[in-house]
Design a protein around this motif. Structure first.
Motif, PDB file in Angstrom:
ATOM      1  N   LEU A 127     -14.784  22.743 -16.543  1.00  0.00           N
ATOM      2  CA  LEU A 127     -15.034  21.948 -17.751  1.00  0.00           C
ATOM      3  C   LEU A 127     -16.535  21.803 -17.988  1.00  0.00           C
ATOM      4  O   LEU A 127     -17.013  21.994 -19.103  1.00  0.00           O
ATOM      5  CB  LEU A 127     -14.373  20.578 -17.635  1.00  0.00           C
ATOM      6  N   VAL A 128     -17.289  21.503 -16.941  1.00  0.00           N
ATOM      7  CA  VAL A 128     -18.742  21.380 -17.058  1.00  0.00           C
ATOM      8  C   VAL A 128     -19.346  22.725 -17.462  1.00  0.00           C
ATOM      9  O   VAL A 128     -20.229  22.783 -18.328  1.00  0.00           O
ATOM     10  CB  VAL A 128     -19.367  20.870 -15.742  1.00  0.00           C
ATOM     11  N   ALA A 129     -18.867  23.805 -16.857  1.00  0.00           N
ATOM     12  CA  ALA A 129     -19.376  25.143 -17.196  1.00  0.00           C
ATOM     13  C   ALA A 129     -19.110  25.458 -18.651  1.00  0.00           C
ATOM     14  O   ALA A 129     -19.986  26.013 -19.348  1.00  0.00           O
ATOM     15  CB  ALA A 129     -18.746  26.189 -16.289  1.00  0.00           C
ATOM     16  N   LEU A 130     -17.946  25.096 -19.150  1.00  0.00           N
ATOM     17  CA  LEU A 130     -17.602  25.321 -20.557  1.00  0.00           C
ATOM     18  C   LEU A 130     -18.512  24.532 -21.480  1.00  0.00           C
ATOM     19  O   LEU A 130     -19.007  25.055 -22.481  1.00  0.00           O
ATOM     20  CB  LEU A 130     -16.125  24.938 -20.790  1.00  0.00           C
ATOM     21  N   LEU A 131     -18.751  23.270 -21.142  1.00  0.00           N
ATOM     22  CA  LEU A 131     -19.628  22.433 -21.955  1.00  0.00           C
ATOM     23  C   LEU A 131     -21.047  22.972 -21.967  1.00  0.00           C
ATOM     24  O   LEU A 131     -21.696  23.032 -23.017  1.00  0.00           O
ATOM     25  CB  LEU A 131     -19.610  20.984 -21.452  1.00  0.00           C
ATOM     26  N   LYS A 132     -21.552  23.357 -20.806  1.00  0.00           N
ATOM     27  CA  LYS A 132     -22.917  23.878 -20.722  1.00  0.00           C
ATOM     28  C   LYS A 132     -23.071  25.172 -21.501  1.00  0.00           C
ATOM     29  O   LYS A 132     -24.121  25.428 -22.098  1.00  0.00           O
ATOM     30  CB  LYS A 132     -23.331  24.084 -19.254  1.00  0.00           C
ATOM     31  N   LYS A 133     -22.037  25.984 -21.489  1.00  0.00           N
ATOM     32  CA  LYS A 133     -22.081  27.262 -22.208  1.00  0.00           C
ATOM     33  C   LYS A 133     -22.224  27.058 -23.707  1.00  0.00           C
ATOM     34  O   LYS A 133     -22.839  27.870 -24.395  1.00  0.00           O
ATOM     35  CB  LYS A 133     -20.804  28.046 -21.898  1.00  0.00           C
ATOM     36  N   HIS A 134     -21.687  25.960 -24.219  1.00  0.00           N
ATOM     37  CA  HIS A 134     -21.675  25.748 -25.673  1.00  0.00           C
ATOM     38  C   HIS A 134     -22.616  24.638 -26.137  1.00  0.00           C
ATOM     39  O   HIS A 134     -22.423  24.093 -27.219  1.00  0.00           O
ATOM     40  CB  HIS A 134     -20.240  25.472 -26.121  1.00  0.00           C
ATOM     41  N   ILE A 169      -8.369  13.694 -15.367  1.00  0.00           N
ATOM     42  CA  ILE A 169      -9.601  14.285 -15.869  1.00  0.00           C
ATOM     43  C   ILE A 169     -10.161  13.551 -17.092  1.00  0.00           C
ATOM     44  O   ILE A 169     -11.320  13.731 -17.441  1.00  0.00           O
ATOM     45  CB  ILE A 169      -9.410  15.789 -16.167  1.00  0.00           C
ATOM     46  N   ALA A 170      -9.390  12.678 -17.708  1.00  0.00           N
ATOM     47  CA  ALA A 170      -9.863  11.950 -18.899  1.00  0.00           C
ATOM     48  C   ALA A 170     -11.151  11.159 -18.649  1.00  0.00           C
ATOM     49  O   ALA A 170     -12.077  11.232 -19.458  1.00  0.00           O
ATOM     50  CB  ALA A 170      -8.762  11.043 -19.434  1.00  0.00           C
ATOM     51  N   PRO A 171     -11.283  10.405 -17.548  1.00  0.00           N
ATOM     52  CA  PRO A 171     -12.537   9.680 -17.326  1.00  0.00           C
ATOM     53  C   PRO A 171     -13.726  10.610 -17.084  1.00  0.00           C
ATOM     54  O   PRO A 171     -14.855  10.288 -17.443  1.00  0.00           O
ATOM     55  CB  PRO A 171     -12.272   8.829 -16.091  1.00  0.00           C
ATOM     56  N   ILE A 172     -13.457  11.773 -16.513  1.00  0.00           N
ATOM     57  CA  ILE A 172     -14.536  12.742 -16.282  1.00  0.00           C
ATOM     58  C   ILE A 172     -15.053  13.251 -17.613  1.00  0.00           C
ATOM     59  O   ILE A 172     -16.268  13.337 -17.833  1.00  0.00           O
ATOM     60  CB  ILE A 172     -14.024  13.889 -15.385  1.00  0.00           C
ATOM     61  N   LEU A 173     -14.133  13.574 -18.531  1.00  0.00           N
ATOM     62  CA  LEU A 173     -14.542  14.021 -19.868  1.00  0.00           C
ATOM     63  C   LEU A 173     -15.293  12.913 -20.599  1.00  0.00           C
ATOM     64  O   LEU A 173     -16.307  13.171 -21.250  1.00  0.00           O
ATOM     65  CB  LEU A 173     -13.322  14.464 -20.675  1.00  0.00           C
ATOM     66  N   ALA A 174     -14.823  11.684 -20.467  1.00  0.00           N
ATOM     67  CA  ALA A 174     -15.502  10.552 -21.113  1.00  0.00           C
ATOM     68  C   ALA A 174     -16.922  10.388 -20.581  1.00  0.00           C
ATOM     69  O   ALA A 174     -17.851  10.126 -21.355  1.00  0.00           O
ATOM     70  CB  ALA A 174     -14.704   9.273 -20.907  1.00  0.00           C
ATOM     71  N   ASN A 175     -17.120  10.574 -19.294  1.00  0.00           N
ATOM     72  CA  ASN A 175     -18.470  10.494 -18.722  1.00  0.00           C
ATOM     73  C   ASN A 175     -19.369  11.587 -19.269  1.00  0.00           C
ATOM     74  O   ASN A 175     -20.530  11.343 -19.575  1.00  0.00           O
ATOM     75  CB  ASN A 175     -18.416  10.572 -17.193  1.00  0.00           C
ATOM     76  N   HIS A 176     -18.835  12.793 -19.404  1.00  0.00           N
ATOM     77  CA  HIS A 176     -19.631  13.897 -19.949  1.00  0.00           C
ATOM     78  C   HIS A 176     -19.990  13.657 -21.412  1.00  0.00           C
ATOM     79  O   HIS A 176     -21.048  14.080 -21.872  1.00  0.00           O
ATOM     80  CB  HIS A 176     -18.903  15.227 -19.800  1.00  0.00           C
TER      81      HIS A 176
END
Length: 144
Positions: free
Chosen positions: A136-143, A73-80
């Motif tokens: 993870l995306v839902a968490l980021l969008k929420k905040h 999941i590290a590259p996914i977080l880096a992309n976000h």
């Protein structure tokens, strides 16, 4: 089988569109600007507390180098972290093996654990355990 047949096959392959190097060169996309953000590696408890003071919203990735889901999941977080919609979030990560005291203070029980910190508070506003890209995306969008 004669060697002439193999030579002819190799020659034919070189002249097909599959092998043509010019096709590969045209697919490269280079960017003249560097990424706007990145995931910052926090190396000490003091550095984490400084980040809390300096940034309004922090996404903290608590990982271990030996953890397979963490690596996935590290590259996914880096992309976000490079996405425009998340530009107001400071992305950081800690290695739980390198900072055991901070990991214990934050209550890390499994990896990866993602935490959102708001307004300099040491207690996380929200926590996500596990490598779940959609959550993870839902968490980021929420905040944001």
């Amino acid at each position: 089988m004669s060697t002439n047949f193999l030579r002819a096959a190799r020659s034919t392959f070189r002249h097909t569109a599959v092998y043509n190097p010019s096709h590969f060169a045209s697919t490269r996309h280079f960017h003249s600007t560097s990424p706007k953000m990145t995931v910052h590696n926090i190396l000490s408890t003091e550095a984490f507390k400084e980040a809390l003071k300096e940034h309004k919203t922090i996404m903290l990735d608590c990982f271990a180098t030996w953890c397979g889901p963490c690596k996935a999941i590290a590259p996914i977080l880096a992309n976000h972290s490079n996405e425009e919609q998340f530009k107001d979030i400071f992305f950081a990560k800690i290695d739980v093996d390198d900072l055991p005291e901070l990991s214990q203070e934050l209550g890390i029980t499994a990896m990866p654990t993602f935490m959102i910190f708001k307004d300099g508070e040491m207690a996380p506003a929200e926590k996500l355990v596990g490598a779940n890209p959609n959550a993870l995306v839902a968490l980021l969008k929420k905040h944001t």
